[in-house]
Design an enzyme around this catalytic site. Structure first.
Site, mmCIF file in Angstrom:
data_model
loop_
_atom_site.group_PDB
_atom_site.id
_atom_site.type_symbol
_atom_site.label_atom_id
_atom_site.label_comp_id
_atom_site.label_asym_id
_atom_site.label_seq_id
_atom_site.Cartn_x
_atom_site.Cartn_y
_atom_site.Cartn_z
ATOM 1 N N TYR A 11 104.571 34.152 40.108
ATOM 2 C CA TYR A 11 103.887 35.253 39.733
ATOM 3 C C TYR A 11 103.420 36.172 40.855
ATOM 4 C CZ TYR A 11 99.850 37.601 37.460
ATOM 5 O OH TYR A 11 99.061 38.742 36.684
ATOM 6 N N ILE A 12 102.766 35.635 41.759
ATOM 7 C CA ILE A 12 102.278 36.412 42.778
ATOM 8 C C ILE A 12 103.296 36.477 43.740
ATOM 9 C CG2 ILE A 12 100.258 36.452 44.491
ATOM 10 C CD1 ILE A 12 98.696 34.766 42.658
ATOM 11 N N ASP A 31 112.871 29.401 46.743
ATOM 12 C CA ASP A 31 111.930 28.625 45.419
ATOM 13 C C ASP A 31 112.839 27.594 44.760
ATOM 14 O OD1 ASP A 31 109.742 30.500 43.690
ATOM 15 O OD2 ASP A 31 110.430 28.637 42.849
ATOM 16 N N SER A 124 92.761 29.972 47.440
ATOM 17 C CA SER A 124 92.249 30.099 46.228
ATOM 18 C C SER A 124 90.706 30.049 46.328
ATOM 19 C CB SER A 124 92.827 28.851 45.203
ATOM 20 O OG SER A 124 92.150 29.087 43.957
ATOM 21 N N TYR A 148 93.506 20.164 42.635
ATOM 22 C CA TYR A 148 94.091 21.495 43.289
ATOM 23 C C TYR A 148 93.474 22.254 44.260
ATOM 24 C CZ TYR A 148 95.375 26.389 43.114
ATOM 25 O OH TYR A 148 95.381 27.849 43.477
ATOM 26 N N LYS A 152 94.344 22.927 48.554
ATOM 27 C CA LYS A 152 93.841 24.298 49.094
ATOM 28 C C LYS A 152 92.933 24.185 50.328
ATOM 29 C CE LYS A 152 96.829 26.781 46.776
ATOM 30 N NZ LYS A 152 98.094 27.403 47.234
ATOM 31 N N ASN A 178 90.707 35.970 40.353
ATOM 32 C CA ASN A 178 91.447 35.771 39.112
ATOM 33 C C ASN A 178 92.580 36.916 39.151
ATOM 34 O OD1 ASN A 178 89.063 34.294 38.975
ATOM 35 N ND2 ASN A 178 89.900 33.598 37.090
ATOM 36 N N ASN A 197 96.785 28.041 30.140
ATOM 37 C CA ASN A 197 95.373 27.643 30.453
ATOM 38 C C ASN A 197 94.375 28.570 30.709
ATOM 39 O OD1 ASN A 197 95.831 24.625 30.463
ATOM 40 N ND2 ASN A 197 97.217 25.024 32.395
ATOM 41 N N ARG A 291 84.400 24.624 28.615
ATOM 42 C CA ARG A 291 85.409 23.895 29.306
ATOM 43 C C ARG A 291 84.705 22.887 30.628
ATOM 44 N NH1 ARG A 291 90.444 26.855 31.424
ATOM 45 N NH2 ARG A 291 88.753 28.104 32.714
ATOM 46 N N GLY A 293 83.814 21.651 34.164
ATOM 47 C CA GLY A 293 84.354 22.205 35.264
ATOM 48 C C GLY A 293 84.072 23.492 35.396
HETATM 49 C C1 WQD Z 1 88.566 32.552 33.085
HETATM 50 C C2 WQD Z 1 87.394 32.533 32.004
HETATM 51 C C3 WQD Z 1 86.964 30.532 31.037
HETATM 52 C C4 WQD Z 1 90.772 30.362 28.725
HETATM 53 C C5 WQD Z 1 91.746 29.607 37.024
HETATM 54 C C6 WQD Z 1 91.947 28.762 38.074
HETATM 55 C C7 WQD Z 1 91.796 29.114 39.738
HETATM 56 C C8 WQD Z 1 92.917 30.366 39.960
HETATM 57 C C9 WQD Z 1 92.530 31.367 38.842
HETATM 58 C C10 WQD Z 1 94.743 29.670 40.935
HETATM 59 C C11 WQD Z 1 86.753 31.475 32.203
HETATM 60 C C12 WQD Z 1 87.576 31.479 30.138
HETATM 61 C C13 WQD Z 1 89.649 30.602 29.790
HETATM 62 C C14 WQD Z 1 90.574 30.300 27.435
HETATM 63 C C15 WQD Z 1 88.289 30.830 27.660
HETATM 64 N N1 WQD Z 1 93.974 29.938 39.885
HETATM 65 N N2 WQD Z 1 88.695 31.070 29.026
HETATM 66 N N3 WQD Z 1 89.439 30.376 27.095
HETATM 67 O O1 WQD Z 1 89.069 28.887 35.579
HETATM 68 O O2 WQD Z 1 88.301 31.148 36.374
HETATM 69 O O3 WQD Z 1 90.096 30.165 37.493
HETATM 70 O O4 WQD Z 1 92.447 30.837 37.549
HETATM 71 O O5 WQD Z 1 94.037 29.808 42.164
HETATM 72 O O6 WQD Z 1 92.066 28.076 40.370
HETATM 73 O O7 WQD Z 1 90.875 27.647 38.093
HETATM 74 O O8 WQD Z 1 90.457 31.214 34.899
HETATM 75 O O9 WQD Z 1 91.487 32.054 33.261
HETATM 76 O O10 WQD Z 1 91.413 29.826 33.110
HETATM 77 O O11 WQD Z 1 89.059 31.303 32.912
HETATM 78 O O12 WQD Z 1 87.261 31.410 27.209
HETATM 79 O O13 WQD Z 1 91.451 30.129 26.723
HETATM 80 O O14 WQD Z 1 87.956 32.545 30.800
HETATM 81 O O15 WQD Z 1 85.769 29.696 30.292
HETATM 82 O O16 WQD Z 1 85.283 31.656 31.844
HETATM 83 P P1 WQD Z 1 89.514 30.261 36.002
HETATM 84 P P2 WQD Z 1 90.580 31.101 33.490
#
Ligand code: WQD
Length: 352
Positions: A11-12, A31, A124, A148, A152, A178, A197, A291, A293
């Site tokens: 993606y990036i 890749d 990250s 993960y 890093k 993000n 996710n 969620r 963590g």
């Molecule tokens: C964002 C917000 C959730 C999904 C992740 C990785 C991090 C980095 C960026 C690699 C939070 C909420 C999410 C959903 C929700 N990637 N949410 N419903 O967790 O901040 O960071 O991506 O480096 O390593 O951890 O991103 O998009 O999962 O969550 O309510 O179905 O959206 O609780 O507040 P996150 P996210």
């Protein structure tokens, strides 16, 4: 002189390849398609009109990697390749440590052997763990909460030790917040495996009707509307941050760490609202338990990247949503099309 991009179909990585080609760089892309599809390589060419060498290669295959250094005049490396799902890393930690750390060791050993000592590394914001305060600066407390993030953090320490051992190395470590959005063409974007996710791809799949409704993970956080706050940054701004870091490592030695974020936080409900406005689609959601963590609030202080790299994000949340929506509307099933990749051992280098 060429720039080697590991994980350049991701993606990036793909968005960075487009910006490098647009800026006139010669690139060599590597890749193994563990987190991407061959179709991306064709689309990079379609967008930029540039040509480049592509190697279907796993970084752990040291002899194949050496061939790349022997066949190309590599000046610097931008290292994206690696496993990147926080949740998944908890279940298969050994695979994350093996892939992310060992592949970086193989890369750095090979770079050293061929006297290539300019590196931009994809780190990250997860290395900060639960932030003590926001905005988060680069000297904030570090403490990854999952395998993960720990890979890093460990790689950051490895690179610092490498520089201590040989100060000819020039390394920029980029801590992403993000990343969301897509190239304005709608030809490349985020294409997660299975059910997303992350928030933005989940929202966009609800918008196209692929998923029924969004689960909002908690609304009792100490934020304006109780939902989680994050620093969403447009993937093209992030890609351009890599070009600034590349210039830095090309014109100096030393090692340094930079946050790549906007310095602004948006809540889940604010992102939903922005996406509904630009797409004209209602995003049904229900509030569920937090969620495990998750942190309540996480956003960056991007001042150091502005001062030292001359980089600052430019695109706002509406543009992030508009570009995501265009990508998702044009590609409801992501990069579903993908040409057959011949057997890795027979696949010649392909010039696209
Ligand atoms: C964002 C917000 C959730 C999904 C992740 C990785 C991090 C980095 C960026 C690699 C939070 C909420 C999410 C959903 C929700 N990637 N949410 N419903 O967790 O901040 O960071 O991506 O480096 O390593 O951890 O991103 O998009 O999962 O969550 O309510 O179905 O959206 O609780 O507040 P996150 P996210």
């Amino acid at each position: 002189m060429a720039i080697l991009i590991t994980g350049g179909a991701g993606y990036i990585g793909s968005h960075t390849c487009v910006e490098l080609l647009n800026a006139g760089y010669e690139i060599v892309v590597l890749d193994n398609f563990i987190n991407s599809k061959p179709e991306v390589i064709k689309r990079i060419t379609e967008i930029s009109g540039g040509t480049f060498k592509f190697y279907y290669n796993d970084l752990l295959d040291k002899s194949r990697l050496e061939e790349i250094f022997l066949e190309n005049n590599i000046e610097a490396v931008i290292h994206f390749a690696g496993l990147k799902a926080v949740g998944e890393s908890v279940y298969i930690p050994l695979q994350y440590y093996h892939t992310n750390i060992l592949s970086t060791l193989v890369l750095c050993e090979t770079m050293k052997k061929y006297n290539v000592k300019k590196l931009v590394f994809s780190s990250s914001a997860t290395v900060y763990g639960v932030p003590e305060r926001c905005p988060i600066s680069e000297n904030s407390h570090l403490g990854a909460l999952n395998p993960y993030g720990r890979t890093k953090l460990m790689i950051e320490e490895i690179l610092k030790d490498l520089h201590v051992s040989d100060t000819d190395w020039s390394i920029s470590i980029l801590r992403y917040f993000n990343p969301i959005g897509a190239h304005e063409s709608g030809l490349i974007g985020e294409d997660p495996h299975g059910v997303p996710n992350n928030l933005m791809p989940y929202i966009s799949q609800v918008a196209i009707g692929k998923l029924k409704e969004l689960n909002v993970f908690g609304n009792e956080y100490p934020t304006t509307d109780g939902t989680g706050v994050r620093d969403y940054i447009h993937v093209v701004d992030l890609a351009l941050g890599h070009l600034s870091a590349l210039e830095k490592v090309t014109n100096s030695t030393g090692i340094d760490v930079y946050n790549l974020g906007t310095g602004k936080g948006y809540s889940v409900l604010e992102l939903i609202s922005a996406f509904e406005t630009v797409s004209g689609k209602k995003i049904p959601y229900k509030i569920v338990d937090p969620r495990p963590g998750d942190v309540a609030v996480c956003y960056s202080d991007p001042e150091k990247a502005k001062e030292s790299l001359g980089w600052i994000s430019k695109k706002g949340i509406n543009e992030m949503c508009e570009d995501t929506w265009r990508w998702q509307s044009k590609n409801p099933n992501g990069y579903e099309k993908s040409f057959e990749v011949e057997s890795p051992h027979l696949l010649p280098v392909r010039v696209f």
